[in-house]
Design a protein around this motif. Structure first.
Motif, PDB file in Angstrom:
ATOM      1  N   GLN A  81      29.344  33.610  90.033  1.00 52.71           N
ATOM      2  CA  GLN A  81      27.919  33.411  88.822  1.00 52.71           C
ATOM      3  C   GLN A  81      27.420  34.494  88.433  1.00 52.71           C
ATOM      4  O   GLN A  81      26.770  34.010  87.312  1.00 52.71           O
ATOM      5  CB  GLN A  81      27.439  32.308  90.161  1.00 52.71           C
ATOM      6  CG  GLN A  81      27.426  30.827  90.182  1.00 52.71           C
ATOM      7  CD  GLN A  81      27.561  30.855  91.726  1.00 52.71           C
ATOM      8  OE1 GLN A  81      27.388  31.939  93.013  1.00 52.71           O
ATOM      9  NE2 GLN A  81      27.413  29.417  91.953  1.00 52.71           N
ATOM     10  N   SER A  82      27.685  35.195  89.125  1.00 49.70           N
ATOM     11  CA  SER A  82      26.956  36.675  88.426  1.00 49.70           C
ATOM     12  C   SER A  82      28.099  37.271  87.503  1.00 49.70           C
ATOM     13  O   SER A  82      27.459  39.165  87.555  1.00 49.70           O
ATOM     14  CB  SER A  82      25.757  36.920  89.072  1.00 49.70           C
ATOM     15  OG  SER A  82      26.291  37.161  89.868  1.00 49.70           O
ATOM     16  N   ALA A  83      28.457  37.695  87.145  1.00 47.16           N
ATOM     17  CA  ALA A  83      30.126  38.485  86.772  1.00 47.16           C
ATOM     18  C   ALA A  83      29.320  38.988  85.209  1.00 47.16           C
ATOM     19  O   ALA A  83      29.788  39.821  85.231  1.00 47.16           O
ATOM     20  CB  ALA A  83      31.365  37.828  86.363  1.00 47.16           C
ATOM     21  N   GLY A  84      28.777  38.227  84.432  1.00 52.15           N
ATOM     22  CA  GLY A  84      28.289  38.861  83.526  1.00 52.15           C
ATOM     23  C   GLY A  84      27.038  39.461  83.207  1.00 52.15           C
ATOM     24  O   GLY A  84      26.233  39.924  82.342  1.00 52.15           O
ATOM     25  N   ALA A  85      26.342  40.058  84.429  1.00 57.55           N
ATOM     26  CA  ALA A  85      25.366  40.815  84.903  1.00 57.55           C
ATOM     27  C   ALA A  85      25.367  41.816  84.233  1.00 57.55           C
ATOM     28  O   ALA A  85      26.472  42.245  84.215  1.00 57.55           O
ATOM     29  CB  ALA A  85      24.792  41.021  86.797  1.00 57.55           C
ATOM     30  N   CYS A  86      23.805  42.453  83.686  1.00 57.43           N
ATOM     31  CA  CYS A  86      23.694  43.814  82.907  1.00 57.43           C
ATOM     32  C   CYS A  86      22.335  44.011  83.290  1.00 57.43           C
ATOM     33  O   CYS A  86      21.311  42.518  83.616  1.00 57.43           O
ATOM     34  CB  CYS A  86      24.413  43.210  81.889  1.00 57.43           C
ATOM     35  SG  CYS A  86      23.973  41.726  80.787  1.00 57.43           S
ATOM     36  N   ARG A  87      21.704  44.925  83.030  1.00 55.93           N
ATOM     37  CA  ARG A  87      20.380  45.420  82.527  1.00 55.93           C
ATOM     38  C   ARG A  87      19.971  45.192  81.468  1.00 55.93           C
ATOM     39  O   ARG A  87      20.783  45.772  80.568  1.00 55.93           O
ATOM     40  CB  ARG A  87      20.590  47.098  83.600  1.00 55.93           C
ATOM     41  CG  ARG A  87      18.835  47.677  83.396  1.00 55.93           C
ATOM     42  CD  ARG A  87      18.940  48.600  83.988  1.00 55.93           C
ATOM     43  NE  ARG A  87      17.991  49.217  83.485  1.00 55.93           N
ATOM     44  CZ  ARG A  87      17.126  50.664  84.057  1.00 55.93           C
ATOM     45  NH1 ARG A  87      17.786  51.215  84.969  1.00 55.93           N
ATOM     46  NH2 ARG A  87      16.191  50.480  83.903  1.00 55.93           N
ATOM     47  N   ILE A  88      18.823  44.883  81.443  1.00 54.01           N
ATOM     48  CA  ILE A  88      18.588  44.928  79.908  1.00 54.01           C
ATOM     49  C   ILE A  88      17.149  45.276  79.438  1.00 54.01           C
ATOM     50  O   ILE A  88      16.477  45.318  78.973  1.00 54.01           O
ATOM     51  CB  ILE A  88      18.086  42.858  79.589  1.00 54.01           C
ATOM     52  CG1 ILE A  88      17.230  42.508  80.157  1.00 54.01           C
ATOM     53  CG2 ILE A  88      19.369  42.235  80.025  1.00 54.01           C
ATOM     54  CD1 ILE A  88      16.730  41.081  80.294  1.00 54.01           C
ATOM     55  N   GLY A  89      16.595  45.865  80.503  1.00 51.30           N
ATOM     56  CA  GLY A  89      15.540  46.970  80.229  1.00 51.30           C
ATOM     57  C   GLY A  89      14.711  47.478  81.436  1.00 51.30           C
ATOM     58  O   GLY A  89      15.667  47.543  82.292  1.00 51.30           O
ATOM     59  N   THR A  90      13.184  47.740  80.861  1.00 51.55           N
ATOM     60  CA  THR A  90      12.433  48.358  82.858  1.00 51.55           C
ATOM     61  C   THR A  90      11.007  48.157  82.257  1.00 51.55           C
ATOM     62  O   THR A  90      10.533  47.778  80.984  1.00 51.55           O
ATOM     63  CB  THR A  90      12.788  49.744  82.260  1.00 51.55           C
ATOM     64  OG1 THR A  90      14.221  50.124  81.873  1.00 51.55           O
ATOM     65  CG2 THR A  90      11.524  50.638  83.325  1.00 51.55           C
ATOM     66  N   MET A  91      10.223  47.655  83.534  1.00 48.56           N
ATOM     67  CA  MET A  91       9.515  47.446  83.881  1.00 48.56           C
ATOM     68  C   MET A  91       8.706  48.993  83.241  1.00 48.56           C
ATOM     69  O   MET A  91       8.880  49.752  83.781  1.00 48.56           O
ATOM     70  CB  MET A  91       9.283  46.942  85.019  1.00 48.56           C
ATOM     71  CG  MET A  91       9.751  45.825  85.391  1.00 48.56           C
ATOM     72  SD  MET A  91       9.746  43.649  84.297  1.00 48.56           S
ATOM     73  CE  MET A  91       7.400  44.107  84.667  1.00 48.56           C
ATOM     74  N   THR A  92       6.835  48.259  82.589  1.00 49.24           N
ATOM     75  CA  THR A  92       6.295  49.752  82.124  1.00 49.24           C
ATOM     76  C   THR A  92       4.812  49.632  82.168  1.00 49.24           C
ATOM     77  O   THR A  92       4.302  48.593  82.585  1.00 49.24           O
ATOM     78  CB  THR A  92       6.285  50.260  80.659  1.00 49.24           C
ATOM     79  OG1 THR A  92       6.601  49.051  79.222  1.00 49.24           O
ATOM     80  CG2 THR A  92       8.046  50.745  80.329  1.00 49.24           C
ATOM     81  N   ALA A  93       4.056  50.596  81.652  1.00 46.47           N
ATOM     82  CA  ALA A  93       2.865  50.119  82.257  1.00 46.47           C
ATOM     83  C   ALA A  93       2.991  49.422  80.885  1.00 46.47           C
ATOM     84  O   ALA A  93       3.069  49.586  79.468  1.00 46.47           O
ATOM     85  CB  ALA A  93       2.115  51.820  82.364  1.00 46.47           C
ATOM     86  N   GLY A  94       1.547  48.669  80.898  1.00 45.13           N
ATOM     87  CA  GLY A  94       0.784  47.876  79.733  1.00 45.13           C
ATOM     88  C   GLY A  94       0.891  47.058  80.018  1.00 45.13           C
ATOM     89  O   GLY A  94       0.708  46.100  81.414  1.00 45.13           O
ATOM     90  N   SER A  95       1.096  45.893  79.136  1.00 42.14           N
ATOM     91  CA  SER A  95       1.330  44.151  79.195  1.00 42.14           C
ATOM     92  C   SER A  95       2.079  43.429  77.733  1.00 42.14           C
ATOM     93  O   SER A  95       2.623  43.997  76.765  1.00 42.14           O
ATOM     94  CB  SER A  95      -0.320  44.061  79.110  1.00 42.14           C
ATOM     95  OG  SER A  95      -0.514  44.280  77.907  1.00 42.14           O
ATOM     96  N   GLY A  96       2.581  42.507  78.556  1.00 42.10           N
ATOM     97  CA  GLY A  96       3.200  41.528  77.877  1.00 42.10           C
ATOM     98  C   GLY A  96       4.959  41.715  77.626  1.00 42.10           C
ATOM     99  O   GLY A  96       5.389  42.951  78.430  1.00 42.10           O
TER     100      GLY A  96
END
Lengths: 326, 377, 70
Positions: free
Chosen positions: A286-301
């Motif tokens: 069910q998650s064969a297409g998993a990937c990384r899309i970004g990173t949490m950072t300081a700030g908001s939104g």
């Protein structure tokens, strides 16, 4: 044969309906006792959730309202780091609903429940006037047994943002059915026990899990960022969307990042756990297409770095997207 | 004609990198560029393109959202019809949540009004055939990209002897609005022209404006790459034009078509789509029309003509558009202001309680800016 | 005002209609505003083909679409 108001009277007609449609498919000691309530014996912190399902059409490529009703609630429990164990189901049937359709839906629910390793321990049916519609409510219960807590406020700057596969398929499938567009898009509706338990059973530092249902990726990330007090920064080019689904969105003027999924989740994991988490996810069907899309950072939104090198906010839309021509 | 000694025509950018370099290297007195198509406004916002604009380039939006420029009285009339027994209103998704003076079609539905969302004007034919006892009222809103489809709908209705169809029209023409924009005191140096309206009109449609007002036009498609390249090219043309005008190069025999550039040739031909133009001429005539925020513009509306007038759901009473204190939409649509310059933006005027037309539709310039802003949705 | 997609005509039907296909999505479209054959590419807006796409120049459009992952 169709559902009639008399099926909801509580007498013999109701008993026969329940027997023929449900009892044979959901055989377990709880239901078989036929008491007013199920008696459950569990210790420790429990995750407890409910959801209602009103989708039309009732049957769609990839699934139906029954499968959705089981998977939706099972997944909500999984997202808390819980092991789904027990479900209830309440059915509101409109007169005119074909009993054969109800049987198909019950069969689908039984199958999904078996996939998810859950038992249906309490159920109810009511019949109202109408034109053959069906609404299902399910609630779910399961002990929380993940090594680390999984909560919406635990994301930290530096954490990796992973998604379990291509986005937008469920809502794209439904919109295609409603607007008469022919394609091979299937709803991704599925219980996510496989990939979620695989991550948690390894004891990986998973901080947040959330399935990207109504409102899509955009809503999930905005909520997690807000609750955790940080920002999410995404790379547009890394966000997976199937070409057919992207094309459907272009036809109707929809945004795949705000569209509902029923078998995809976002995982926010500690930076050092990201590679291993991805490896684990990619090995589950069910998650064969998993990937990384970004990173949490300081700030908001939530901020999106776009394919042309631009940058903009990814905000929760006020309304659900409707097909448009402008 | 003596070739001026200033800048020869630079080569147009062909890639994202070339376009970005042109923008990054731009300097000089600030240029103001205007795009006049709601779909371009959306594409620019969604692609985060503004982050790539230098401080020497200001990009403003014109009256390119057909829903936004439609008077509130039009929505009021549709809601009235929806609530009238024996009627069914058909409209696009774009229109359903737009508020009139009293309510939106979505609210009218909740109150028992008969409204159905369709995806194509031609869908109306089947609805008419399936519901012979109802009067089907099609909400016909749009610019030249959509108007020919309504014209075709009516021809098909007549050919199929369908009698229960009516059109309530609020169709608008871009060229008269362009004329107003070019002539207004708004410091616009050049225009990004809408690719799909241009498919109907043709690239030659912009040459008279270039010749009269000496402003460049670049026709671009809607993918982020196409919009970025289009804007970069427009910057090039505007800078060169400023130089030539500084040298008084406004000779009568100058070929002004050189500042109308078609970057969408696969779809936009010099003469446009003659079939579409013919069907428009057959079904509609021009009339003066009110554009919210801009007032009445001559010859800017399409009205059903001749035999087709029998399908008209009736002229709108000249509804008085309520004066909205503090609303700056008029200036916004002329490109004099941007959303953040309006004191109401984000405060008293928001998508959930819009004051003026730029905010009413999620595809209006303020609706779009709000959606992509720090505040929200 | 201008959402439209380039699609390939896969079948001509009765009543001025055709089936058009865009990246795996098939839809029925009105053909009254263009002249096109099976295999041609047309621009589709609100269920109507509004212009035929010049095949010599079509390659550019599809290059861009491919680049963008469509």
């Amino acid at each position: 044969m169709l559902i009639q108001l008399s099926h909801g009277g509580g007498g013999g007609a109701t008993a026969q309906l329940v027997q023929s449609v449900f009892a044979g498919r959901f055989k377990n000691p709880y239901l078989q006792r036929m008491e007013d309530s199920a008696v459950i014996d569990l210790n420790g912190p429990l995750a407890y959730t409910t959801d209602s399902f009103v989708i039309t059409p009732l049957f769609f490529p990839g699934g139906d309202i029954g499968r959705l009703a089981i998977a939706g609630t099972v997944n909500d429990l999984l997202m808390m780091g819980a092991r789904p164990r027990f479900l209830t189901a309440g059915f509101i049937l409109e007169e005119g609903l074909a009993i054969a359709d109800l049987e198909r839906i019950a069969e689908s629910m039984a199958q999904a429940a078996a996939e998810a390793g859950v038992e249906l321990v309490a159920a109810d049916t009511k019949v109202v006037e109408g034109k053959g519609g069906l609404y299902i409510n399910t609630s779910g219960l399961g002990p929380i047994d993940s090594l680390h807590p999984v909560r919406a406020n635990l994301a930290q700057p530096g954490d990796a943002i992973l998604v379990s596969g291509p986005l937008g398929d469920h809502q794209a499938c439904i919109m295609s059915q409603r607007m008469g567009i022919q394609n091979g898009i299937q709803s991704d509706v599925a219980p996510l026990n496989g990939p979620v338990r695989a991550l948690l059973d390894q004891g990986l530092a998973v901080h947040c899990l959330r399935d990207a249902t109504r409102g899509g990726l955009t809503t999930v990330l905005n909520e997690l960022a807000a609750t955790s007090g940080c920002a999410a920064e995404l790379e547009e080019a890394a966000i997976p969307v199937r070409p057919e689904t992207r094309a459907l969105c272009e036809v109707l003027g929809l945004d795949p990042l705000t569209m509902a999924n029923e078998g995809k989740f976002v995982a926010i994991v500690a930076a050092e756990a990201a590679d291993q988490a991805l490896d684990i996810l990619k090995q589950c069907p069910q998650s064969a297409g998993a990937c990384r899309i970004g990173t949490m950072t300081a700030g908001s939104g939530v901020i999106l770095n776009t394919r042309i090198g631009g940058r903009r906010r990814l905000n929760i839309p006020w309304y659900e997207g409707l097909p448009r021509i402008c | 004609m003596i070739e001026p000694v200033t800048m020869p025509m630079p080569a147009a950018p062909r890639t994202i990198e070339e376009a970005r370099a042109i923008l990054a290297q731009d300097h000089g007195p600030r240029l103001t560029l205007m795009e006049v198509c709601g779909t371009h406004t959306s594409a620019i916002a969604a692609s985060g393109l503004r982050a790539l604009l230098p401080t020497s380039v200001r990009l403003v939006s014109g009256p390119g959202c057909p829903v936004c420029v439609t008077p509130s009285s039009y929505i009021d009339r549709l809601c009235e019809l929806a609530l009238q027994p024996g009627h069914l209103v058909l409209c696009f998704g774009d229109l359903i949540r737009v508020p009139g003076h009293h309510s939106s079609l979505s609210e009218a539905m909740a109150g028992g009004g008969q409204v159905r969302m369709i995806y194509s004007p031609l869908d109306a034919l089947k609805v008419c055939q399936d519901n012979p006892n109802l009067t089907i009222v099609m909400a016909a809103v749009g610019f030249e990209t959509t108007a020919p489809s309504y014209a075709l709908l009516l021809k098909r209705a007549i050919a199929g002897d369908i009698r229960n169809l009516r059109l309530l029209t609020a169709l608008r023409r871009m060229p008269p609005a362009l004329d107003l924009l070019c002539a207004a005191d708004n410091a616009i140096d050049g225009f990004l022209a809408p690719g799909h309206v241009s498919a109907i009109l043709g690239s030659k449609a912009y040459e008279p404006f270039a010749a009269q007002y000496h402003k460049p036009f670049v026709i671009a498609g809607f993918q982020p790459t196409e919009v970025l390249i289009g804007i970069a090219r427009l910057v090039q043309l505007c800078r060169r034009e400023k130089e030539r005008q500084a040298e008084d190069d406004l000779a009568d025999d100058r070929d002004w078509s050189e500042i109308v550039e078609n970057l969408y040739p696969a779809i936009v031909r010099p003469e446009g789509n003659p079939r579409a133009q013919a069907v428009l001429a057959e079904v509609f005539r021009y009339e003066p029309a009110v554009w919210r925020g801009l007032g009445e513009i001559d010859e800017s509306g399409y009205r059903l003509a001749g035999d087709f007038a029998a399908y008209d759901a009736g002229p709108l009473e000249a509804g008085i558009e309520q004066e909205l204190p503090g609303c700056k939409c008029g200036d916004m649509m002329l490109g004099r202001l941007e959303p953040r310059d309006c004191p109401l933006f984000g405060k008293t005027c928001r998508p959930d309680h819009p004051v003026g037309p730029c905010m009413v539709s999620s595809e209006g310039v303020c609706g779009i800016h709000y959606r992509y802003s720090e505040q929200g949705y | 005002m201008c959402l439209a997609i380039p699609a390939r005509i896969s079948q001509l039907l009765d009543n001025h209609l055709a089936t058009a296909e865009y990246n795996g999505n098939g839809m029925t479209v009105e053909m009254g505003l263009v002249e096109a054959e099976v295999g041609d590419y047309v621009l589709i807006h609100a269920g109507c083909a509004i212009e035929r796409i010049d095949p010599a120049m079509a390659a550019d459009i599809f290059e861009i679409l491919k680049e963008l992952g469509a």
